[in-house]
Design a protein around this motif. Sequence first.
Motif, PDB file in Angstrom:
ATOM      1  N   TRP A 161       0.858  -1.179   0.000  1.00  0.00           N
ATOM      2  CA  TRP A 161       0.000   0.000   0.000  1.00  0.00           C
ATOM      3  C   TRP A 161       0.893   1.228   0.000  1.00  0.00           C
ATOM      4  O   TRP A 161       1.810   1.343   0.817  1.00  0.00           O
ATOM      5  N   VAL A 162       0.635   2.143  -0.926  1.00  0.00           N
ATOM      6  CA  VAL A 162       1.381   3.391  -1.033  1.00  0.00           C
ATOM      7  C   VAL A 162       0.374   4.532  -1.100  1.00  0.00           C
ATOM      8  O   VAL A 162      -0.617   4.449  -1.832  1.00  0.00           O
ATOM      9  N   MET A 163       0.628   5.560  -0.309  1.00  0.00           N
ATOM     10  CA  MET A 163      -0.190   6.765  -0.369  1.00  0.00           C
ATOM     11  C   MET A 163       0.724   7.946  -0.672  1.00  0.00           C
ATOM     12  O   MET A 163       1.714   8.167   0.027  1.00  0.00           O
ATOM     13  N   ASP A 164       0.384   8.693  -1.717  1.00  0.00           N
ATOM     14  CA  ASP A 164       1.083   9.929  -2.042  1.00  0.00           C
ATOM     15  C   ASP A 164       0.184  11.094  -1.649  1.00  0.00           C
ATOM     16  O   ASP A 164      -0.968  11.190  -2.108  1.00  0.00           O
ATOM     17  N   PHE A 165       0.724  11.950  -0.782  1.00  0.00           N
ATOM     18  CA  PHE A 165      -0.007  13.085  -0.250  1.00  0.00           C
ATOM     19  C   PHE A 165       0.444  14.372  -0.949  1.00  0.00           C
ATOM     20  O   PHE A 165       1.644  14.596  -1.113  1.00  0.00           O
ATOM     21  N   THR A 166      -0.540  15.191  -1.324  1.00  0.00           N
ATOM     22  CA  THR A 166      -0.279  16.506  -1.884  1.00  0.00           C
ATOM     23  C   THR A 166      -1.099  17.516  -1.097  1.00  0.00           C
ATOM     24  O   THR A 166      -2.323  17.361  -0.973  1.00  0.00           O
ATOM     25  N   ARG A 167      -0.403  18.522  -0.549  1.00  0.00           N
ATOM     26  CA  ARG A 167      -1.105  19.525   0.265  1.00  0.00           C
ATOM     27  C   ARG A 167      -2.138  20.259  -0.569  1.00  0.00           C
ATOM     28  O   ARG A 167      -1.876  20.643  -1.696  1.00  0.00           O
ATOM     29  N   ARG A 168      -3.332  20.403   0.013  1.00  0.00           N
ATOM     30  CA  ARG A 168      -4.403  21.140  -0.648  1.00  0.00           C
ATOM     31  C   ARG A 168      -4.076  22.623  -0.626  1.00  0.00           C
ATOM     32  O   ARG A 168      -3.575  23.134   0.378  1.00  0.00           O
TER      33      ARG A 168
END
Length: 157
Positions: free
Chosen positions: A146-153
């Motif tokens: 499982w990989v999650m890529d986060f991008t700030r809103r």
Amino acid sequence: MSTAHDFDFFHGEWDVHHRRHTDFLDADSDWEEFAATNRGWSLFDGAGNIDEMDVACQGWKGLTLRLFDPATEEWSLNWSTNRTGKLFPPVIGRFAPDGRGEFYGDDTHDGKDVRVRFVWSGISDSTARWEQAFSVDGERTWVTNWVMDFTRRASVS
């Protein structure tokens, strides 16, 4: 050296791109991809934090409670989801000087004992990456499942 402010980067609102195996123990299983939103905030003057993830497209929410132990300079990361209402066993670890965080724990998956590894990397003001991997052979091999890529809103002015 880990500090009580290691997860300060994670405060605020994020868009999340998930990519996970359909079978967490099979590296050759298909990948599924989906989107979510995430909101994180501080507790205990930084020595704790919580984030809530809304996976509206799949109809569930999850949260992680993170607590810093000043005696060991380690974090415990505790996951839960509204599908179970229970905390999963924690993973425990710290960030290295290069900014990469590694956290380990024991759990079960589909009736099998698994060693769990969470990795935080690629941390910047606007991005972060989380990865989960399982080992069923005493950490000789890992399946990153499982990989999650986060991008700030973007903030609204």
